[in-house]
Write a protein that holds these residues in place. Structure first.
Motif, PDB file in Angstrom:
ATOM      1  N   PHE A  32      43.151  32.819  40.985  1.00 54.91           N
ATOM      2  CA  PHE A  32      41.824  32.593  40.666  1.00 54.91           C
ATOM      3  C   PHE A  32      40.850  33.576  40.888  1.00 54.91           C
ATOM      4  CE2 PHE A  32      37.609  31.137  42.917  1.00 54.91           C
ATOM      5  CZ  PHE A  32      37.355  30.136  41.805  1.00 54.91           C
ATOM      6  N   HIS A  33      41.012  34.283  41.973  1.00 56.71           N
ATOM      7  CA  HIS A  33      40.279  35.625  41.985  1.00 56.71           C
ATOM      8  C   HIS A  33      40.292  36.545  41.139  1.00 56.71           C
ATOM      9  CE1 HIS A  33      39.667  34.118  46.686  1.00 56.71           C
ATOM     10  NE2 HIS A  33      38.862  33.897  45.920  1.00 56.71           N
ATOM     11  N   TYR A  34      41.511  37.064  40.781  1.00 55.98           N
ATOM     12  CA  TYR A  34      41.894  37.849  39.991  1.00 55.98           C
ATOM     13  C   TYR A  34      41.672  37.537  38.378  1.00 55.98           C
ATOM     14  CZ  TYR A  34      44.364  40.650  43.674  1.00 55.98           C
ATOM     15  OH  TYR A  34      44.518  41.326  44.529  1.00 55.98           O
ATOM     16  N   PHE A  35      42.163  36.520  38.083  1.00 56.14           N
ATOM     17  CA  PHE A  35      41.912  36.221  36.593  1.00 56.14           C
ATOM     18  C   PHE A  35      40.804  34.973  36.170  1.00 56.14           C
ATOM     19  CE2 PHE A  35      46.567  36.903  37.585  1.00 56.14           C
ATOM     20  CZ  PHE A  35      46.585  38.224  37.161  1.00 56.14           C
ATOM     21  N   PHE A  36      39.990  34.773  37.032  1.00 57.13           N
ATOM     22  CA  PHE A  36      38.779  33.905  36.823  1.00 57.13           C
ATOM     23  C   PHE A  36      37.635  34.239  37.684  1.00 57.13           C
ATOM     24  CE2 PHE A  36      35.762  30.508  37.897  1.00 57.13           C
ATOM     25  CZ  PHE A  36      35.598  29.950  36.688  1.00 57.13           C
ATOM     26  N   ARG A  37      37.612  34.357  38.880  1.00 65.29           N
ATOM     27  CA  ARG A  37      36.304  34.717  39.446  1.00 65.29           C
ATOM     28  C   ARG A  37      36.091  36.134  39.399  1.00 65.29           C
ATOM     29  NH1 ARG A  37      34.610  36.772  44.736  1.00 65.29           N
ATOM     30  NH2 ARG A  37      32.543  35.530  45.393  1.00 65.29           N
ATOM     31  N   GLY A  38      36.849  36.903  39.316  1.00 70.13           N
ATOM     32  CA  GLY A  38      36.647  38.356  39.490  1.00 70.13           C
ATOM     33  C   GLY A  38      35.571  38.827  38.337  1.00 70.13           C
ATOM     34  N   SER A  39      35.885  38.280  37.100  1.00 73.36           N
ATOM     35  CA  SER A  39      35.019  38.583  35.685  1.00 73.36           C
ATOM     36  C   SER A  39      33.983  37.487  35.602  1.00 73.36           C
ATOM     37  CB  SER A  39      35.737  38.675  34.629  1.00 73.36           C
ATOM     38  OG  SER A  39      36.628  37.497  34.399  1.00 73.36           O
ATOM     39  N   SER A  40      33.642  36.545  36.570  1.00 71.18           N
ATOM     40  CA  SER A  40      32.447  35.613  36.467  1.00 71.18           C
ATOM     41  C   SER A  40      31.325  36.172  37.113  1.00 71.18           C
ATOM     42  CB  SER A  40      33.101  34.230  37.051  1.00 71.18           C
ATOM     43  OG  SER A  40      34.260  33.854  36.234  1.00 71.18           O
ATOM     44  N   ALA A  41      30.045  35.548  37.008  1.00 67.69           N
ATOM     45  CA  ALA A  41      28.907  35.941  37.598  1.00 67.69           C
ATOM     46  C   ALA A  41      29.267  35.592  38.988  1.00 67.69           C
ATOM     47  CB  ALA A  41      27.697  35.266  37.145  1.00 67.69           C
ATOM     48  N   PRO A  42      28.873  36.568  40.123  1.00 67.40           N
ATOM     49  CA  PRO A  42      28.529  37.881  39.923  1.00 67.40           C
ATOM     50  C   PRO A  42      30.100  38.703  39.554  1.00 67.40           C
ATOM     51  CG  PRO A  42      28.839  37.456  42.176  1.00 67.40           C
ATOM     52  CD  PRO A  42      28.666  36.309  41.586  1.00 67.40           C
ATOM     53  N   VAL A  43      29.956  39.647  38.614  1.00 67.76           N
ATOM     54  CA  VAL A  43      31.142  40.466  38.219  1.00 67.76           C
ATOM     55  C   VAL A  43      31.523  41.253  39.265  1.00 67.76           C
ATOM     56  CG1 VAL A  43      32.062  41.588  36.409  1.00 67.76           C
ATOM     57  CG2 VAL A  43      30.294  39.897  35.803  1.00 67.76           C
ATOM     58  N   PHE A  44      32.695  41.209  39.672  1.00 68.57           N
ATOM     59  CA  PHE A  44      33.316  42.119  40.407  1.00 68.57           C
ATOM     60  C   PHE A  44      34.406  42.992  39.990  1.00 68.57           C
ATOM     61  CE2 PHE A  44      32.113  38.482  43.224  1.00 68.57           C
ATOM     62  CZ  PHE A  44      31.461  39.183  44.146  1.00 68.57           C
ATOM     63  N   LEU A  45      34.655  42.681  38.892  1.00 71.01           N
ATOM     64  CA  LEU A  45      36.082  43.269  37.852  1.00 71.01           C
ATOM     65  C   LEU A  45      35.139  43.912  36.657  1.00 71.01           C
ATOM     66  CD1 LEU A  45      39.299  41.142  38.176  1.00 71.01           C
ATOM     67  CD2 LEU A  45      38.593  43.261  39.427  1.00 71.01           C
TER      68      LEU A  45
END
Length: 372
Positions: A32-45
């Protein structure tokens, strides 16, 4: 050994299938964190994974699976133990790994100097006490919110053991907790009660507690009815998570997808407890189970920072594979050299002092501290 009353202490042999299920839960959250949340707002990746984001979005429910497992394991751990021993075992299980993983995350974030992952000495100090928001400091890593809820759950369990109510009236306690939770979630909407009594997630913990009851005591009409009620409560309160997803990311699972996913999680957990006894524990399963907790603590911010460093050099998919392997290896080292050391030290103390001040004879607790 026996308790002062003469009743045999419970057998705390591992249910090996739960070890594997823990790793599934941790892997789901990592995805979830690497492949969804990281590139969602706010962007961490700096890179995204749109090809798998739709599937990875389900991964946040891995935390709910953790709560079910926790309800079962903590009810099991509480059997035949006094409040002091129970609290000590929980402390040895949670705090040393937390302090080390949180400090490592601070060190990596400070070295990276990425404004998306700010840290300070005051923040690190407040996080040493875990409940850092109470001191006006944010969590070093956002995943710590669930550790706070776990500790609150442990506190209530310790109180239940101290008063004897968890031993004599467990079903009444669970029923009362679920009733208060339903009233708060659907009528009162008190934020204080939501934290203090974990009302949003009580259904998940209750499923675990009740499955422990059914597995150890046997068939019980009241426990079965409460189990159904707990599953319904867990399903209903899951829509709050759906609202949170929309507020933060602008997207969430559809109602039917969420209901199906929640029921599938519950069914997988129940089947694991009911039929998982056939799976024998192995050194590999023990290692996988042990590294799950530090993996959960370490993977998010350190993973984001490392992915941002490696993706331009290796490509996003190779970088993600390298980071996952590195996080698993680092988690195992923390488990092997920090967590196990602390728990074995405590086991030795319990063996040396078998009678704990709360009146429980806990030689068995000392012998089993490493696997609690």
């Amino acid at each position: 050994m026996s308790t002062p009353s003469g009743a045999s202490l419970p057998n705390h042999d591992r249910l090996a299938a739960l070890d594997a299920l823990r790793f599934v839960a941790a892997s789901s959250v990592l995805a979830f964190h690497y492949f969804f949340r990281g590139s969602s707002a706010p962007v961490f990746l700096d890179v995204g994974y749109p090809e798998v984001a739709g599937m990875a979005m389900y991964g946040y429910l891995g935390v709910n699976l953790f709560f079910m497992i926790s309800g079962f394991v903590i009810a099991w751990s509480a059997e035949g133990r006094g409040a002091v021993t129970f609290a000590l075992l929980r402390f040895a299980r949670i705090y040393p790994a937390f302090a080390v993983c949180m400090s490592l995350t601070c060190l990596v974030a400070f070295t990276a100097a990425d404004p998306r992952f700010p840290v300070s000495a005051a923040q690190w100090l407040a996080n040493l006490f875990i409940f850092s928001p109470a001191a006006g400091q944010p969590f070093v890593d956002g995943v710590y919110w669930s550790i706070v809820l776990e500790l609150i759950f442990y506190g209530w369990m310790t109180l239940g053991i101290t008063t004897g109510l968890f031993k004599t009236r467990p079903l009444i306690l669970v029923a009362g907790w679920m009733l208060i939770s339903a009233i708060n979630e659907f009528v009162l909407n008190s934020s204080a009660l939501r934290v203090l009594l974990i009302t949003e997630y009580s259904g998940w913990f209750a499923v675990g507690i009740l499955m422990h009851r059914l597995r150890t005591v046997g068939s019980s009409f009241y426990a079965f009815v409460l189990l159904i009620a707990a599953m319904l409560l867990a399903t209903a309160t899951s829509f709050r998570g759906q609202e949170w997803m929309v507020d933060h990311y602008g997207v969430a699972l559809e109602d039917t997808q969420l209901i199906a996913a929640v029921l599938a999680l519950s069914a997988i957990f129940i089947a694991t407890v009911r039929f998982g006894g056939a799976l024998r524990s192995t050194p590999l399963l023990l290692a996988i189970s042990g590294l799950t907790y530090p993996l959960y603590l370490l993977h998010q911010n350190i993973g984001y920072i490392t992915l941002n460093c490696l993706s331009p050099l290796l490509g996003r998919w190779t970088a993600s594979l390298v980071v996952v392997i590195a996080m698993v290896a680092l988690a195992y080292l923390v488990f092997r050299w920090i967590e196990l050391t602390a728990r074995r030290w405590l086991a030795g103390k319990l063996r040396a002092h078998p009678v704990i001040p709360d009146g429980s004879s806990d030689n068995a607790a000392g012998n089993q501290a490493v696997s609690a």
